[in-house]
Design a protein around this motif. Structure first.
Motif, mmCIF file in Angstrom:
data_model
loop_
_atom_site.group_PDB
_atom_site.id
_atom_site.type_symbol
_atom_site.label_atom_id
_atom_site.label_comp_id
_atom_site.label_asym_id
_atom_site.label_seq_id
_atom_site.Cartn_x
_atom_site.Cartn_y
_atom_site.Cartn_z
ATOM 1 N N TYR A 168 -0.191 -10.119 -30.300
ATOM 2 C CA TYR A 168 0.098 -10.276 -28.876
ATOM 3 C C TYR A 168 -1.202 -10.258 -28.064
ATOM 4 O O TYR A 168 -1.408 -11.078 -27.168
ATOM 5 C CB TYR A 168 1.051 -9.172 -28.394
ATOM 6 N N LEU A 169 -2.078 -9.327 -28.415
ATOM 7 C CA LEU A 169 -3.370 -9.250 -27.720
ATOM 8 C C LEU A 169 -4.228 -10.484 -28.017
ATOM 9 O O LEU A 169 -4.964 -10.970 -27.165
ATOM 10 C CB LEU A 169 -4.110 -7.971 -28.109
ATOM 11 N N ALA A 170 -4.126 -10.993 -29.239
ATOM 12 C CA ALA A 170 -4.854 -12.207 -29.609
ATOM 13 C C ALA A 170 -4.419 -13.370 -28.721
ATOM 14 O O ALA A 170 -5.226 -14.187 -28.283
ATOM 15 C CB ALA A 170 -4.604 -12.548 -31.070
ATOM 16 N N ASN A 171 -3.137 -13.394 -28.428
ATOM 17 C CA ASN A 171 -2.593 -14.429 -27.568
ATOM 18 C C ASN A 171 -3.144 -14.316 -26.146
ATOM 19 O O ASN A 171 -3.081 -15.250 -25.369
ATOM 20 C CB ASN A 171 -1.070 -14.307 -27.564
ATOM 21 N N ARG A 172 -3.664 -13.152 -25.819
ATOM 22 C CA ARG A 172 -4.345 -12.979 -24.539
ATOM 23 C C ARG A 172 -5.868 -13.046 -24.742
ATOM 24 O O ARG A 172 -6.635 -12.472 -23.986
ATOM 25 C CB ARG A 172 -3.893 -11.678 -23.871
ATOM 26 N N ASN A 173 -6.279 -13.720 -25.812
ATOM 27 C CA ASN A 173 -7.697 -14.036 -26.078
ATOM 28 C C ASN A 173 -8.557 -12.849 -26.522
ATOM 29 O O ASN A 173 -9.784 -12.924 -26.431
ATOM 30 C CB ASN A 173 -8.352 -14.702 -24.856
ATOM 31 N N THR A 198 -5.014 -3.408 -22.182
ATOM 32 C CA THR A 198 -5.846 -4.285 -21.341
ATOM 33 C C THR A 198 -6.243 -3.565 -20.046
ATOM 34 O O THR A 198 -7.358 -3.731 -19.563
ATOM 35 C CB THR A 198 -5.142 -5.621 -21.011
ATOM 36 N N GLU A 199 -5.342 -2.729 -19.518
ATOM 37 C CA GLU A 199 -5.680 -1.945 -18.326
ATOM 38 C C GLU A 199 -6.826 -0.991 -18.623
ATOM 39 O O GLU A 199 -7.752 -0.836 -17.842
ATOM 40 C CB GLU A 199 -4.464 -1.132 -17.863
ATOM 41 N N SER A 200 -6.733 -0.313 -19.771
ATOM 42 C CA SER A 200 -7.757 0.655 -20.142
ATOM 43 C C SER A 200 -9.119 -0.026 -20.323
ATOM 44 O O SER A 200 -10.164 0.548 -20.022
ATOM 45 C CB SER A 200 -7.335 1.388 -21.421
ATOM 46 N N LEU A 201 -9.086 -1.275 -20.810
ATOM 47 C CA LEU A 201 -10.336 -2.025 -21.005
ATOM 48 C C LEU A 201 -10.823 -2.648 -19.699
ATOM 49 O O LEU A 201 -11.938 -3.165 -19.636
ATOM 50 C CB LEU A 201 -10.129 -3.162 -22.020
ATOM 51 N N GLY A 202 -9.966 -2.632 -18.662
ATOM 52 C CA GLY A 202 -10.292 -3.351 -17.436
ATOM 53 C C GLY A 202 -10.410 -4.838 -17.716
ATOM 54 O O GLY A 202 -11.209 -5.552 -17.128
ATOM 55 N N TYR A 203 -9.571 -5.310 -18.639
ATOM 56 C CA TYR A 203 -9.669 -6.685 -19.124
ATOM 57 C C TYR A 203 -8.824 -7.632 -18.286
ATOM 58 O O TYR A 203 -7.644 -7.393 -18.067
ATOM 59 C CB TYR A 203 -9.203 -6.744 -20.582
ATOM 60 N N ASN A 204 -9.435 -8.694 -17.811
ATOM 61 C CA ASN A 204 -8.708 -9.751 -17.132
ATOM 62 C C ASN A 204 -8.720 -10.992 -17.997
ATOM 63 O O ASN A 204 -9.778 -11.512 -18.328
ATOM 64 C CB ASN A 204 -9.344 -10.055 -15.780
ATOM 65 N N GLU A 205 -7.538 -11.445 -18.344
ATOM 66 C CA GLU A 205 -7.405 -12.631 -19.171
ATOM 67 C C GLU A 205 -8.113 -13.818 -18.519
ATOM 68 O O GLU A 205 -7.989 -14.017 -17.322
ATOM 69 C CB GLU A 205 -5.914 -12.936 -19.270
ATOM 70 N N PRO A 206 -8.866 -14.635 -19.304
ATOM 71 C CA PRO A 206 -9.455 -15.837 -18.706
ATOM 72 C C PRO A 206 -8.345 -16.816 -18.329
ATOM 73 O O PRO A 206 -7.246 -16.756 -18.866
ATOM 74 C CB PRO A 206 -10.319 -16.401 -19.832
ATOM 75 N N ASN A 207 -8.652 -17.719 -17.402
ATOM 76 C CA ASN A 207 -7.663 -18.729 -17.008
ATOM 77 C C ASN A 207 -7.359 -19.626 -18.183
ATOM 78 O O ASN A 207 -8.256 -20.034 -18.906
ATOM 79 C CB ASN A 207 -8.192 -19.569 -15.851
ATOM 80 N N ARG A 208 -6.111 -19.964 -18.341
ATOM 81 C CA ARG A 208 -5.753 -20.841 -19.450
ATOM 82 C C ARG A 208 -5.967 -22.281 -19.076
ATOM 83 O O ARG A 208 -5.755 -22.669 -17.968
ATOM 84 C CB ARG A 208 -4.279 -20.619 -19.789
#
Lengths: 271, 271
Positions: free
Chosen positions: A161-166, A261-271
């Protein structure tokens, strides 16, 4: 129970409309719902055939058409025949038209442009498959996220699932007395997440798995004392690493992934 | 280029609102968009903090709240301050209220209920990882879908995407002169899908992969004649099996997956 038939119509794959329909339905308890997808509807004549079928089956219509002529056709038809419908795409197109002062390009499936991020996503999926289950410790050093946890704490689906969010994810099952690969201690603890679960829920899940395998459900694998010992062992490892620990009991993959992703402060790149 | 900031607000993970925003944005060509997700917003006070931030950053607000008080708050705030917004959840909730004559249960994240289908999905994901890349031919006999194709025809991500739709998928890379496992000939050809690609696109993808690996891009792997020979070999296998062949050139994973589910007449179970 009331039988409800939902038609998902789209000039692309219909995934977004399907998600919106399911999100709505989930709030109404037990419903007897059948979803039927009609993807790639790109001509007025095909659309009319599908709409005639919808009318015949008294279906609810959810749709995403980037072609406004087609979405207008659906809305007009549904209003005329009193079919409930949800036009998912038009409000978001109107919103962007208002901001950009442009007209939409009307290219179905444009969402899935084969851009760099798309290939990054494919690479991330392949990474997750390659480095699943501690298969190769080298993966821990290259990973964006390392998941640790005892058996049945959803490491594999969470990795994908996380892989799908890059995100590149490697995972390692924790088994008492087994050696932890040295690479783990070289990873930034902020990238590591410890997965734990309630002993009762693990017991239920593991028993079910044994039954699926056609085996006796009451084995060491599902023994509650053994499970507690495993979880306690995992806990000492998590403390030693100093990583965030997430209890996945009653959490969906999506929810656990979002905590990460919140803990990492991660913002998915634009698809 | 106009910089656009989009805030995704939800009392759950915000995935659906994110998908709707991206589907809209994709129709407007090159835009400089930043998405920021605010998941698990479940109190009015947290919501007001996020909305104040949205106002400060002139953000566009996409939201999915199952709690109508919260979605009302967002809409009122955005109208008062002239922020563009898209309330993705209210229309679908209204639609189901109208049909069922019930009120929504207001349970955020209910979509991700840990039901049987959910566990089936997890099993399907684990199946895809286990039987990726022809690792164990026993998988072909248990699979709902078998994917065959030369290297870089997106077998792995496609397997995982279909797994996410609850299908058990095994895949096999086709390499000239390598032995096809006997199990393949025991599988119903309707379950088998041959993946092919245009030689030029395969050449580009493979060269990129070599560059990623820090290798010389002009190897046998990316040689167009070799690629054509590989594709011709794959084609003879597909013909011998009598399976559907899909050219993945310029197709997204989602589109290819939808062609497969359509061919199977497969309807995803309710989540």
């Amino acid at each position: 129970m009331q039988a409800i038939k939902i038609f998902i119509l789209s000039d692309s794959v219909g995934e977004t409309a399907h998600a919106v329909a399911q999100a709505g339905a989930a709030q109404f308890g037990d419903l007897d719902i059948t979803y039927q997808r009609f993807p790639f509807v790109r001509t007025e004549s095909l659309l009319q055939t599908v709409l005639a079928q919808a009318l015949k089956e008294h279906a609810i219509v959810y749709h995403t058409f980037v072609d406004r002529k087609l979405s207008q056709s659906v809305n007009v038809f549904c209003q005329a025949h009193d079919l409930p419908y949800n036009d998912v795409m038009t409000p978001t197109l109107d919103l962007f038209s208002g901001i950009t002062h442009r007209q939409p390009v009307n290219k179905p499936g444009k969402m899935h442009d084969l851009n760099t991020n798309y290939f990054d996503r494919i690479n991330a999926i392949e990474f997750a498959v390659t480095y699943d289950d501690g298969k190769n410790p080298a993966g821990f050093l290259d990973a964006d996220v390392v998941l640790l946890g005892v058996s049945r704490t959803s490491k594999t689906p969470l990795s994908l699932y996380l892989a799908n969010r890059n995100l590149k994810v490697a995972n390692l099952p924790l088994v008492p007395k087994a050696q932890i690969p040295d690479e783990i201690w070289q990873v930034d603890p902020k990238k590591i997440f410890g997965l734990t679960n309630d002993p009762e829920q693990l017991n239920t899940i593991r028993r079910e798995r044994m039954i699926q395998y056609g085996l006796n459900p009451d084995t060491v694998y599902s023994n509650t004392d053994k499970i507690k010992a495993e979880l306690a062992y995992a806990d000492t490892i998590f403390k030693k690493i100093g990583c965030l620990v997430i209890n996945v009991a009653n959490k969906s993959i999506e929810e656990t992934a979002t905590l990460i992703t919140e803990s990492l402060g991660y913002n998915e790149p634009n698809r």
